[in-house]
Design a protein around this motif. Structure first.
Motif, PDB file in Angstrom:
ATOM      1  N   GLU A  93       0.794  -1.231   0.000  1.00 19.86           N
ATOM      2  CA  GLU A  93       0.000   0.000   0.000  1.00 19.86           C
ATOM      3  C   GLU A  93       0.824   1.276   0.000  1.00 19.86           C
ATOM      4  OE1 GLU A  93      -0.662  -1.537   4.367  1.00 19.86           O
ATOM      5  OE2 GLU A  93       0.137  -2.335   2.477  1.00 19.86           O
ATOM      6  N   ALA A  95       3.736   1.492  -1.745  1.00 18.66           N
ATOM      7  CA  ALA A  95       4.646   1.418  -2.896  1.00 18.66           C
ATOM      8  C   ALA A  95       4.627   2.695  -3.731  1.00 18.66           C
ATOM      9  CB  ALA A  95       4.292   0.217  -3.766  1.00 18.66           C
ATOM     10  N   ALA A  96       3.507   3.417  -3.727  1.00 20.11           N
ATOM     11  CA  ALA A  96       3.404   4.638  -4.517  1.00 20.11           C
ATOM     12  C   ALA A  96       4.385   5.717  -4.070  1.00 20.11           C
ATOM     13  CB  ALA A  96       1.975   5.191  -4.465  1.00 20.11           C
ATOM     14  N   LEU A  97       4.914   5.616  -2.840  1.00 22.86           N
ATOM     15  CA  LEU A  97       5.899   6.592  -2.377  1.00 22.86           C
ATOM     16  C   LEU A  97       7.135   6.586  -3.281  1.00 22.86           C
ATOM     17  CD1 LEU A  97       5.803   5.954   1.492  1.00 22.86           C
ATOM     18  CD2 LEU A  97       4.617   7.751   0.206  1.00 22.86           C
ATOM     19  N   HIS A  98       7.414   5.439  -3.887  1.00 22.56           N
ATOM     20  CA  HIS A  98       8.587   5.327  -4.758  1.00 22.56           C
ATOM     21  C   HIS A  98       8.445   6.199  -6.000  1.00 22.56           C
ATOM     22  CE1 HIS A  98      11.508   3.473  -7.538  1.00 22.56           C
ATOM     23  NE2 HIS A  98      12.184   3.183  -6.433  1.00 22.56           N
ATOM     24  N   ASP A  99       7.222   6.527  -6.372  1.00 18.46           N
ATOM     25  CA  ASP A  99       6.998   7.328  -7.584  1.00 18.46           C
ATOM     26  C   ASP A  99       7.143   8.822  -7.336  1.00 18.46           C
ATOM     27  OD1 ASP A  99       6.473   5.023  -9.043  1.00 18.46           O
ATOM     28  OD2 ASP A  99       4.338   5.061  -8.559  1.00 18.46           O
ATOM     29  N   ARG A 104      11.541   9.130  -3.078  1.00 22.69           N
ATOM     30  CA  ARG A 104      12.333   8.023  -3.599  1.00 22.69           C
ATOM     31  C   ARG A 104      13.785   8.174  -3.187  1.00 22.69           C
ATOM     32  NH1 ARG A 104      10.864   8.460  -8.511  1.00 22.69           N
ATOM     33  NH2 ARG A 104      12.614   9.582  -9.409  1.00 22.69           N
ATOM     34  N   THR A 178      10.313  12.566 -12.956  1.00 23.24           N
ATOM     35  CA  THR A 178       9.508  11.407 -12.608  1.00 23.24           C
ATOM     36  C   THR A 178      10.220  10.156 -13.076  1.00 23.24           C
ATOM     37  OG1 THR A 178       7.498  12.720 -12.837  1.00 23.24           O
ATOM     38  CG2 THR A 178       7.256  10.324 -12.939  1.00 23.24           C
ATOM     39  N   SER A 184      10.666   1.723 -13.589  1.00 16.97           N
ATOM     40  CA  SER A 184       9.574   1.203 -12.753  1.00 16.97           C
ATOM     41  C   SER A 184       9.231  -0.231 -13.128  1.00 16.97           C
ATOM     42  CB  SER A 184       8.328   2.083 -12.904  1.00 16.97           C
ATOM     43  OG  SER A 184       8.540   3.367 -12.379  1.00 16.97           O
TER      44      SER A 184
END
Length: 304
Positions: A93, A95-99, A104, A178, A184
């Motif tokens: 949940e 994992a979006a922090l990596h984007d 990152r 990005t 990714s």
């Protein structure tokens, strides 16, 4: 000797753990199978890692990847605010922090860089440090509330991370694009099967890129080559198995993709700072550290 703190025993089903602590004694070196962020407030002490022992300063931010270890010595009225993220949640949940480029770098790129052993130490300005301490205190309160409020907890976590990312020393605040879709996709492929005998040319072919170009993109966005990222991921997974299971070290290495026990021991030591045997022994031989509360203080191929 490092003990190991396990997320299954600490997180109580939440993806986040937080608290503000006041130290007047040392904390024995310990490892984690989760990600920890420690923000240093007022007081004095020394920080111990595989890189040696160094005095702590107000405003320092210490980020430890799963499998990394550290400790504190000679603490006097030292305030430390901890914000910990479940490794499972970072693959799920959160994992979006990596984007998010600034996060990152804070949570992935800096602590996984070559030679860091999974530990990154940076600094924020005093105002940002105080704000982060206050927000982590509020996060601890939200996590301890009788009624679960996952939305509020997530919002508070993002605020803490944003304060730390914005408050870093000017030379750390680099503009990053990005993350490239090919990077990714490659990360997702590696994380789905870290024990697979990945080759750089196979990874590049899967995203329709030249291997050298994929390598350059990875260095720009991740700070490592694709196979360097694979090695770091394998070391983190191996650290969890060493601490949680009774599998012989050789079988742990094989389980994460390093079939040669000698090569596994060498790569693990390079990436974590301890041999697999030392990591397991130290994780089980010491009493887990306890932080006092404020009240108490009053072409290329990764070998297999």
């Amino acid at each position: 000797m490092p003990a190991t703190l396990h997320e299954h025993a600490l997180f109580a089903g939440d993806p986040v753990l937080a608290g503000v602590h006041h130290l007047n004694s040392g904390i024995e070196p310990h490892a984690h199978d989760f990600l920890e962020i420690a923000v240093i407030g007022t007081g004095h002490g020394r920080h111990v890692t595989s890189q040696g022992e160094h005095p702590l300063r107000r405003g320092q931010v210490i980020v430890l990847r799963p499998g990394a270890w550290h400790g504190f010595r000679d603490c006097t009225d030292l305030t430390v605010a901890n914000c910990c993220l479940s490794a499972q949640a970072l693959r799920g949940e959160l994992a979006a922090l990596h984007d998010i480029p600034m996060l990152r770098r804070l949570l992935w790129t800096d602590p996984v860089a070559s030679g860091t052993h999974g530990v990154a130490v940076t600094s924020v300005d005093p105002a940002a440090a105080e704000e982060a301490l206050a927000e982590i205190d509020l996060l601890e309160h939200d996590l301890g509330a009788d009624q679960r409020r996952p939305g509020r907890v997530l919002g508070r976590l993002i605020t803490v991370l944003g304060v730390l990312a914005d408050g870093r020393e000017p030379e750390r605040q680099t503009r990053e694009a990005t993350i490239h879709p090919a990077v990714s996709a490659t990360i997702a492929r590696i994380e789905a099967a870290p024990a697979h005998p990945w080759r750089l040319d196979d990874l590049a072919r899967a995203v329709s890129l030249d291997p050298a170009h994929l390598g350059r993109l990875f260095r720009r966005h991740v700070g490592l080559t694709p196979l360097g990222f694979l090695a770091r991921l394998r070391a983190e997974r191996a650290a969890t198995l060493l601490a949680h299971s009774s599998l012989p070290a050789a079988r742990v290495g094989a389980a994460v993709g390093w079939d040669d026990p000698t090569y596994f021991a060498r790569r693990f030591r390079t990436l974590v700072g301890l041999t697999p045997t030392e990591y397991r022994r130290r994780s089980r031989s010491a009493t887990p550290p306890r932080l006092s509360t404020p009240a108490e203080a009053t072409g290329e191929r990764e070998r297999s």
